[in-house]
Design a protein around this motif. Structure first.
Motif, PDB file in Angstrom:
ATOM      1  N   UNK A   1      35.710  31.157  52.680  1.00  0.00           N
ATOM      2  CA  UNK A   1      34.502  30.427  52.284  1.00  0.00           C
ATOM      3  C   UNK A   1      34.129  30.716  50.822  1.00  0.00           C
ATOM      4  N   UNK A   2      33.378  29.801  50.234  1.00  0.00           N
ATOM      5  CA  UNK A   2      33.038  29.878  48.812  1.00  0.00           C
ATOM      6  C   UNK A   2      32.510  31.262  48.414  1.00  0.00           C
ATOM      7  N   UNK A   3      31.565  31.785  49.200  1.00  0.00           N
ATOM      8  CA  UNK A   3      30.946  33.064  48.824  1.00  0.00           C
ATOM      9  C   UNK A   3      32.008  34.144  48.643  1.00  0.00           C
ATOM     10  N   UNK A   4      32.886  34.296  49.626  1.00  0.00           N
ATOM     11  CA  UNK A   4      33.923  35.334  49.542  1.00  0.00           C
ATOM     12  C   UNK A   4      34.953  34.992  48.473  1.00  0.00           C
ATOM     13  N   UNK A   5      35.247  33.685  48.353  1.00  0.00           N
ATOM     14  CA  UNK A   5      36.229  33.239  47.352  1.00  0.00           C
ATOM     15  C   UNK A   5      35.806  33.710  45.966  1.00  0.00           C
TER      16      UNK A   5
ATOM     17  N   UNK B   1      37.068  36.754  43.507  1.00  0.00           N
ATOM     18  CA  UNK B   1      37.760  36.131  42.379  1.00  0.00           C
ATOM     19  C   UNK B   1      39.129  35.575  42.755  1.00  0.00           C
ATOM     20  N   UNK B   2      39.214  34.957  43.925  1.00  0.00           N
ATOM     21  CA  UNK B   2      40.490  34.372  44.351  1.00  0.00           C
ATOM     22  C   UNK B   2      40.831  33.139  43.520  1.00  0.00           C
TER      23      UNK B   2
ATOM     24  N   UNK C   1      40.818  41.792  50.723  1.00  0.00           N
ATOM     25  CA  UNK C   1      40.850  42.087  49.285  1.00  0.00           C
ATOM     26  C   UNK C   1      41.972  41.271  48.657  1.00  0.00           C
ATOM     27  N   UNK C   2      41.818  41.021  47.355  1.00  0.00           N
ATOM     28  CA  UNK C   2      42.785  40.194  46.628  1.00  0.00           C
ATOM     29  C   UNK C   2      44.026  41.022  46.286  1.00  0.00           C
ATOM     30  N   UNK C   3      45.205  40.435  46.491  1.00  0.00           N
ATOM     31  CA  UNK C   3      46.419  41.153  46.098  1.00  0.00           C
ATOM     32  C   UNK C   3      47.317  40.309  45.197  1.00  0.00           C
ATOM     33  N   UNK C   4      46.782  39.273  44.578  1.00  0.00           N
ATOM     34  CA  UNK C   4      47.604  38.471  43.667  1.00  0.00           C
ATOM     35  C   UNK C   4      48.702  37.713  44.403  1.00  0.00           C
TER      36      UNK C   4
END
Ligand SMILES: Nc1nc2c(c(=O)[nH]1)N[C@H]1C(S)=C(S)[C@@H](COP(=O)(O)OP(=O)(O)OC[C@H]3O[C@@H](n4cnc5c(=O)[nH]c(N)nc54)[C@H](O)[C@@H]3O)O[C@H]1N2
Ligand SMILES: Nc1nc2c(c(=O)[nH]1)N[C@H]1C(S)=C(S)[C@@H](COP(=O)(O)OP(=O)(O)OC[C@H]3O[C@@H](n4cnc5c(=O)[nH]c(N)nc54)[C@H](O)[C@@H]3O)O[C@H]1N2
Ligand code: SF4
Ligand code: SF4
Ligand code: SF4
Ligand code: SF4
Ligand code: SF4
Ligand SMILES: [Mo]
Lengths: 246, 942, 290
Positions: free
Chosen positions: B801-805, B809-810, B905-908
């Protein structure tokens, strides 16, 4: 035959109801099934079971998220096949005459035996409605099921496009836009049927019915329920009265 | 130059064969167009009660399924280690001898050591019959991890459920509210219905954290926080009660609202008062006297009370209002938790009331109720509901389902015009269903059917020592009302030897080493782990599949099945039928093509195996095989005199018959002539108010649905649940273990309650809920072997969802690491705005194991596709008490798939999803490169 | 658009070839014998190689002859017809020149006109496409024309015209890029007009219709990174502009030849960009709009 007919007796096409399309892809696959078995070359698939499967489809269902200025985002499922444009650029660019628009009903077809597979018609189509078949190397497109709608080997009731017949939600309608009393003309009038990319000047025959307004069915400004009681005893008292009436 | 001539009337097919689709469990009728003996094109059958001509994407892709390169070719015997996929093809004789050698001794000594579980089984009345004859208590189908909360909640409350057991009154409903449904088993009917009512301008309301599919076309969307529907529903109940917007007559006449709750301290406390014939008592408004609920003259009093045995007994209704008028259920109190503004909840309640009461429908159709009272019209409340796993696949799902039914019932909108309608064989109250049986006698059949409905502690499946009788611990204190068993616990329990070890695991049509299981990796380990002696902990595994699925690799013996166009099948009223609200219906499948492989229909194989094992019901007196094959069984087997698997054309009737009658040897031919199905319509007078409608009850008896009328009251207040509470309070012989007392006392409340499940799932550390949805164009794992469907869903992103996106910083192309209390995965992300802000989701079962399904190297399904299942455990995170707490509903044992709590969490960017698994060796090789399909012309790319 | 080598070669080489033929037709220069043989040979060679390259792009080259039929309506057809006509007429003209049999300047002039028209027709195949705003503009035929003129003059050894032509082509190209970069936006094609959903709000492509690939994406949805593009533009322009060195270099055949090759290389790069940077409106449906 690459010049467009100045007039067609009928204007056959589809109305697609974006308000009810649930995006199930039934029309996509029944189209693939019918047209693989019928008109012209089969719709082939390359690397069918491999890493990069690429097949020919004449109808694909997109989906778009629409964010209103205020309020929740909506999601719209969006089927797209040939719109059988009145002013079809795909036809006039064709060097061989393989692409043509039928005088009797306005259906835009490719005569595969004349097609040299140059791809120019696909370039000329704003809607991505034409796909070159990977095996046969000829241009494929929606035929409006020209081999169903007049087919004497099919029962009367089945003489409609495969995608229309199969659509579970009833979001696809087939008919003659030249006839103001046809189901499609009426739907278009009642529901404000629209053209895709009108600024391209292609005058599409197929029309799209816009989604009805979202998140307004339940009006939070409408009168709320009047409490008859806040406490159980109160409600029982009310109940006494209510039951007397019955 | 003139316009080319088009062949507008090409030859369509040599022949059309009408059978039943099985690209999913919806069971639509199909016209299979044949050209020179081959399947050329499949379309919907216009006459068929289920789909009336339409066909979904899966159904239309059937031709790619019956020709899939992944089809198994012959019986397989494992030669490599389990999980390797190394097999050798063997003959049927060898495979059946082997199976018999394994199963015969087990039956002689301890039959319970065979665990026979079936997945997408559409012949449960047959497979359970086989298991019962074998004598093991360990049989169930997949219902337990599927949506048993929905079935049990419905049947215990109103003698019918959602699933495909009922439907909104599509003809008349003016407001349709959909709770937690993406697709459901009634795939085509729901789409047809939504299309129909939207065409009429009726409103569709979607309550769902995700706004896609049905919820995308809904006029209004309530993006609820997962797991909180119970609160929302009870807030609606609160609002409606408070405003007196309830159907008093309906409640008084057709529900147990006027029944009296026993207030005398002791073992009866909280049960309902009955007369000496055992009939429920109500107070009569006219005489003020207690009367049996079904007395011809009774006018049940919702306020009624009576003093007896020194206590005053009040009505269920009074208890309800005391409970639900509590401000704790007020919209303002629940709004934040549900993630829905109080104003919208109030507005929804107001709209429900307005449509139900101000837009009431009246059909002038007289009918007579079970009290003998004549009604000159049928009055309807045109609000309808439907719901499925969004509500049931939570550990609070049973109570939430009950709450939703209570809401329907106080609005008076069940079995009325414009409301929710049952499909035969429903209505059928829990009392009319069998009770579960578990008494094992070596070498002999079980003492009765495995599955059923319990009404109190006495019906639990416990051994004398109080330990669970069933391997899945169904019908135990952990989940007393587990109507469908707990398939998701079988492997885990068998491996742990809790409650006991088994010898042979026999499975059918369930991809248990992959998408069908929680804790997928763990299950693979359990299936391959060996004991000190070097033996597999689960010694033997027999499996029947039709395709090269992930599970095949984990079995020792594979009994390859046919595809759905190559066999006989029976969609029976004894099973999960295909009826419609206006009629009873059943159907068959029949071989429209012959298998080109050495495969056999699984049910026919069971007929053979049953005979080899000498199972009663499968052998004649002389010991010879009783049913040559499944077709033979379908026609000649009788459950009760005159009642068999198929109801049509019994006793040689030409008009289709009543539903009852003697065996008709030509029955299958009659079905085939009729398009593969049979329908018997319900007379106009019997179409609504079925549970209380005398005409319907007589019709049902005539049709063979049951043998005597079954009038009953809707169960707002559940006595079975109260009985378990009483036990937990210390009453009665059978007592729960102490660690479960409190939970039973709290969770088995006889009136619907809501409780959160995030704490036991560590919601504080894992604040996001992760969900899956069914893609409409895929059926679980088996769509991916389909060359057409896999192009539509060849991989599945994780929607954020937008908030988490933004928070994380996805960007497109990124991967996310998703971590649950149980495990972690790394998967590609995609942005979605029309989504609850604390929910992430993906499509179900798109991810595949490398090497399975005859897919090529680097198939996106195995590299970019993934399962959430790696994050879901069949057990709750350990509580430190050393006990194994199942990740299931404490009432029914329903698998709580949607209680999954995670953080991300973001991992690229990554090349592949994690975890990665080594490829399994394909027992069928790989599929061809290209397809240029045409039945006339060249066949699949030779 | 997908920058197919066959089409890049086609437009570049036939452009130069017919450009040269224009000059030869006008008698600038007017060689005879062996010199004529080589001059005309070069012109025909480039034109024919270009045309043959274009047929490699066809799914069914064996049916290519059918493409002559639609000259009434189709620019692609016209291009074919004109090309063949030009080659025939110039062929007759050349015969006379090479073997000194006859001298028919009228044939030359007609041939020159046909060659020029061929170049125009080629450019119109692209310029006619409303679906590709970057191409759909009068500047496209002008651009094609200027490169053909400059390149042709160069090969024809017409010092003055070559320098002017190349200068004009290169300068115009730089302008053209500027205009082109904004034209898609100027035409007002957006996700909203493509879907007609603008009235509801802002439209964003959600899931693609298929996770699998398709012809449209391969053929029409091609993206080049901005920085990558500007680098290539610089290279293209520099190479294409090299003939301007004739201002200082000695105007001897070797130099002409060398510069012609460099120029040609530059035009190839520029043509690659012509396709690779062209945005097709269909990309709006796939949420891949530039
Ligand atoms: N994360 C997550 N996991 C889930 C769910 C979820 O929502 N989220 N849903 C759960 C639910 S409700 C269910 S029901 C399960 C479904 O999961 P499964 O029951 O595993 O269902 P499938 O994967 O469809 O198919 C099971 C097997 O049946 C085989 N099969 C197909 N046709 C035939 C046939 O004709 N004969 C035989 N013998 N075999 C055949 C297939 O090849 C496949 O191996 O998944 C569960 N898993
Ligand atoms: N095409 C297709 N059809 C199928 C299947 C298939 O695999 N493919 N599988 C069949 C099977 S086995 C089953 S069991 C049925 C299941 O049919 P569904 O019940 O539709 O199953 P899901 O796809 O799991 O959908 C669950 C829905 O509930 C929503 N949801 C999750 N949690 C909550 C919640 O707390 N509250 C609310 N209000 N909503 C919530 C999810 O967003 C999702 O939309 O489908 C059957 N039909
Ligand atoms: S079949 Fe109908 S509902 Fe399904 S995607 Fe096509 S148009 Fe939409
Ligand atoms: S939609 Fe495209 S292919 Fe169809 S007629 Fe219009 S331009 Fe031609
Ligand atoms: S691809 Fe075929 S149909 Fe299309 S323009 Fe070329 S020749 Fe005509
Ligand atoms: S009309 Fe026929 S060809 Fe066109 S999209 Fe529908 S099914 Fe496909
Ligand atoms: S819903 Fe689709 S797949 Fe399921 S039975 Fe019906 S047609 Fe077949
Ligand atoms: Mo399920």
């Amino acid at each position: 035959m690459t010049s467009l007919p100045t007039h067609t007796d009928k204007k056959l096409g589809l109305v697609i109801d974006l308000d009810t399309c649930v995006g199930c892809h039934a029309c996509v696959v029944s189209c693939k099934g019918w047209n693989t078995e019928n008109y012209g070359a089969p719709l082939s698939d390359q690397d069918a079971y491999g890493a990069d499967p690429v097949g020919t489809f004449l109808n694909r269902v997109h989906s778009y998220e629409v964010q209103p200025a205020d309020g929740a985002a909506a999601l719209v499922h969006f089927p797209k096949s040939c719109l059988h444009c009145e002013d079809a650029p795909c036809v006039t660019v064709c060097p061989t005459g393989a692409s043509y628009k039928r005088v009797e009903d306005g259906i835009v077809l490719v005569n595969e035996t004349d097609c040299i597979g140059c791809g120019l018609c696909a370039w000329a189509c704003p809607y991505g409605a034409r796909e070159m078949d990977g095996a046969e190397k000829v241009m494929k497109k929606c035929t409006l099921c020209v081999d169903r709608i007049y087919n004497e080997n099919l029962p009367e009731e089945d003489r409609e496009p495969a995608c229309v017949r199969t659509c579970p939600a009833g979001a696809r309608h087939f008919g003659d836009f030249a006839d103001p009393d046809s189901n499609v003309s009426k739907l278009t009038a009642e529901r404000g049927g629209m053209d895709l990319m009108p600024e391209q000047g292609t005058k599409p025959v197929n029309k799209y019915l816009p989604p009805r307004p979202k998140d307004e069915a339940i009006d939070i400004l409408a009168p709320l329920l009047e409490p008859v009681a806040e406490k159980p005893e109160g409600l029982l008292a009310w109940l006494d009265k209510a039951l007397e009436k019955i | 130059m003139k316009q080319p001539v088009v062949e507008a009337s090409p030859h369509v097919s040599d022949e059309v064969k009408k059978t039943t689709c099985y690209m999913c469990a919806c069971r639509c009728g199909i016209n299979v167009h044949m050209k020179n003996g081959k399947v050329a094109y499949i379309e919907g059958n216009r006459d068929h009660p289920v789909n009336q001509g339409v066909l979904c994407a899966k159904g239309s892709a059937g031709i790619m399924q019956v020709n899939a390169p992944s089809r198994l070719r012959a019986p397989l015997k494992r030669v490599g280690p389990r999980g390797s996929g190394e097999f050798k093809e063997i003959s049927w004789e060898e495979s059946l001898t082997l199976a018999t050698d394994w199963l015969a001794p087990v039956r002689e000594n301890n039959p319970e050591k065979l665990a026979f579980f079936t997945g997408r089984d559409q012949s449960q009345s047959f497979t359970s019959f086989w298991a019962q004859a074998y004598g093991t208590p360990n049989y169930a189908a997949h219902g337990g991890f599927c949506s048993v909360n929905m079935a049990a909640g419905g049947i215990y409350t109103m003698g019918g459920a959602f699933w495909e057991f009922g439907q909104p009154d599509w003809e008349h409903t003016k407001m349709f509210v959909l709770f937690g449904v993406a697709e459901d088993h009634d795939s085509n009917p729901i789409k047809m219905g939504i299309g129909k009512i939207k065409g009429r301008g009726a409103k569709v309301i979607g309550v769902n954290p995700i706004r896609s599919g049905y919820n995308a076309v809904a006029d209004d969307w309530f993006g609820i926080t997962p797991g909180t529907d119970g609160l929302l529903i009870l807030a609606l109940v609160h609002e409606l009660l408070r405003a007196g917007k309830i159907d008093l007559d309906y409640l008084a006449d057709y529900t147990n609202a006027p029944c009296l709750i026993n207030e005398v301290e002791g073992p009866e406390k909280g049960l309902l008062l009955r007369d000496d014939t055992g009939k429920l008592l109500v107070m009569d408004r006219v005489t003020g006297q207690p009367m049996a609920f079904d007395h011809p003259d009774v006018r049940p009093d919702l306020r009624g009370e009576i003093t007896r045995g020194g206590a005053t007994h009040r009505t269920v209704f009074r208890t309800m209002i005391e409970k639900y008028l509590d401000p704790a259920y007020a919209p303002d109190a629940v709004a934040d938790r549900c993630g829905i503004p109080a104003a919208r909840i109030k507005a929804l309640a107001a709209e429900l009331a307005r449509v139900a009461f101000d837009e009431e429908i009246v059909l002038d159709q007289p009918w007579t109720d079970f009290r003998g009272r004549r009604h000159d019209k049928m009055v309807g409340r045109p609000v309808s509901f439907h719901s499925m796993r969004g509500i049931s696949a939570h550990a609070n799902g049973f109570q939430t389902c009950r709450a939703l039914h209570i809401l329907q019932i106080i609005l008076g909108s069940v079995e009325v015009p414009g409301g929710f309608r049952f499909k035969p064989p429903y209505p059928k109250p829990a009392e009319a269903h069998p009770k579960p049986h578990c008494k094992v006698t070596p070498g002999a059949p079980l003492d009765g059917p495995h599955l059923g409905f319990v009404h109190g502690p006495d019906d639990l499946c416990l051994k004398d020592d109080g330990s669970p009788a069933r391997i899945d611990k169904a019908y135990t204190w952990e989940n007393p009302m587990s109507a469908h068993g707990l398939m998701h616990m079988v492997i885990s329990n068998a491996y742990a030897g809790d409650p006991y070890k088994i010898d042979t695991l026999f499975m059918y049509m369930a991809n248990m080493s992959w998408n069908s299981s929680m804790n997928t990796k763990g299950v693979m380990d359990m299936l391959t782990d060996k004991d000190e002696a070097g033996e597999y902990v689960i010694p033997r595994i027999i499996y029947s599949d039709a395709y090269s699925s992930e599970m095949v690799a984990y079995a020792d013996l594979i009994l390859p099945d046919t595809t759905y166009l190559e066999r006989h099948d029976c969609i029976s009223l004894l099973d999960r039928p295909i009826c419609e609200a206006d009629g009873a219906a059943d159907a068959i499948r029949w071989p429209v093509i012959e298998p080109d492989r050495d495969v056999r229909g699984f049910q026919s194989v069971l007929c053979d195996l049953g005979a080899r094992l000498g199972l009663p019901g499968f052998v004649n007196d002389d010991g010879s095989q009783k049913y040559e094959d499944y077709a033979d069984y379908i026609v000649n087997h009788q459950r009760r005199p005159g009642v068999g698997p198929l109801s049509g054309w019994r006793g040689g009737a030409n008009d289709g018959g009543t539903g009852r009658g003697d065996v008709n040897p030509d029955q299958l031919d009659r079905y085939i002539e009729n398009g593969g199905f049979w329908v018997k319509h319900i007379p106009a007078e019997a179409r609504y108010f079925k549970p209380w409608n005398a005409a319907y009850q007589d019709w049902a008896v005539e049709t063979g649905i049951y043998d005597a009328p079954q009038h009953y009251l809707f169960t707002l207040y559940s006595e079975p649940m109260r009985r378990f509470q009483l036990a937990a309070e210390g009453h009665g012989e059978r007592q729960p273990p102490d660690h479960l007392r409190e939970r039973i006392r709290e969770k088995l409340d006889p009136l619907p309650i809501w409780y959160g499940t995030e704490d036991e799932n560590k919601g504080d550390a894992y604040p996001i809920t992760a969900l899956t949805q069914r893609p409409m164009a895929m059926y679980h794992s088996w769509g991916s072997q389909n060359a057409w469907l896999r192009q539509i869903h060849g991989q599945n992103p994780l929607f954020v969802p937008t908030k988490l996106w933004e928070e994380h910083g996805f960007a497109e192309g990124d991967y996310a690491r998703v971590t649950s209390p149980h495990g972690e995965i790394s998967v590609p992300v995609a942005h979605m705005a029309a989504l609850n802000e604390n929910t992430i989701w993906t499509w179900n079962a798109i991810g595949k194991r490398k090497g399975a399904w005859a897919l090529g190297e680097g198939a996106p399904e195995a590299t970019k596709g993934f399962l959430l299942n790696h994050l879901i455990h069949e057990l709750l995170p350990a509580k430190g008490d050393g006990l194994r707490w199942a990740n299931s509903d404490p009432v029914t044992g329903q698998a709580a798939w949607f209680d999954l709590k995670v953080r991300i969490e973001k991992v690229g960017a990554r090349a592949e999803c994690a975890p990665e698994f080594p490829p399994i060796k394909s027992p069928v090789g790989k599929g061809p490169q290209d397809l240029t399909w045409k039945t006339k012309g060249k066949a699949a790319a030779e | 658009m997908h920058p197919a080598p066959s089409i890049i070669a086609f437009t570049t080489l036939s452009g130069l070839g017919f450009g040269l033929l224009v000059f030869l037709g006008l008698g600038l220069p007017a060689p005879t014998g062996w010199i004529a043989f080589f001059h005309f040979g070069l012109g025909f060679g480039l034109a024919v190689v270009g045309l043959t390259a274009s047929t490699l792009h066809l799914g069914h080259p064996e049916r290519a002859w059918k493409a002559f039929s639609q000259w009434r309506s189709s620019w692609l057809s016209r291009e074919g017809v004109l090309a063949v006509a030009a080659l025939l007429v110039m062929g007759l003209f050349a015969l006379g020149r090479v073997f000194g049999l006859y001298d028919a300047p009228v044939l030359g002039w007609i041939g020159a006109v046909l060659s020029a028209l061929t170049i125009y027709a080629t450019s119109m195949i692209y310029a006619q496409l409303k679906t590709v705003p970057r191409w759909n503009h009068w500047s496209t035929p002008v651009q094609f024309g200027l490169f053909a003129l400059g390149g042709g003059a160069l090969l024809a050894g017409q010092l003055g015209v070559a320098i002017l032509g190349v200068a004009a082509a290169v300068l115009f190209q730089m302008l053209n890029w500027q205009w082109g970069d904004t034209r898609f936006a100027e035409r007002g094609h957006t996700g909203e007009t493509a879907t007609g959903l603008g009235a509801m709000g802002q439209v964003r492509a959600f899931e693609p219709p298929h996770t699998g690939n398709n012809y449209l994406l391969k053929e029409m949805v091609h993206q080049v990174g901005r920085r990558h593009a500007s680098k290539l533009r610089l290279i293209g322009i520099t190479l294409a502009a090299t003939p301007l060195l004739l201002v200082i270099l000695p105007a001897v055949p070797v130099v002409f030849g060398l510069l012609a090759i460099l120029h040609c290389a530059g035009v190839l790069v520029i043509r690659w960009l012509f396709f690779a940077q062209a945005e097709h409106v269909v990309s709006l449906y796939y949420g891949r709009a530039a």
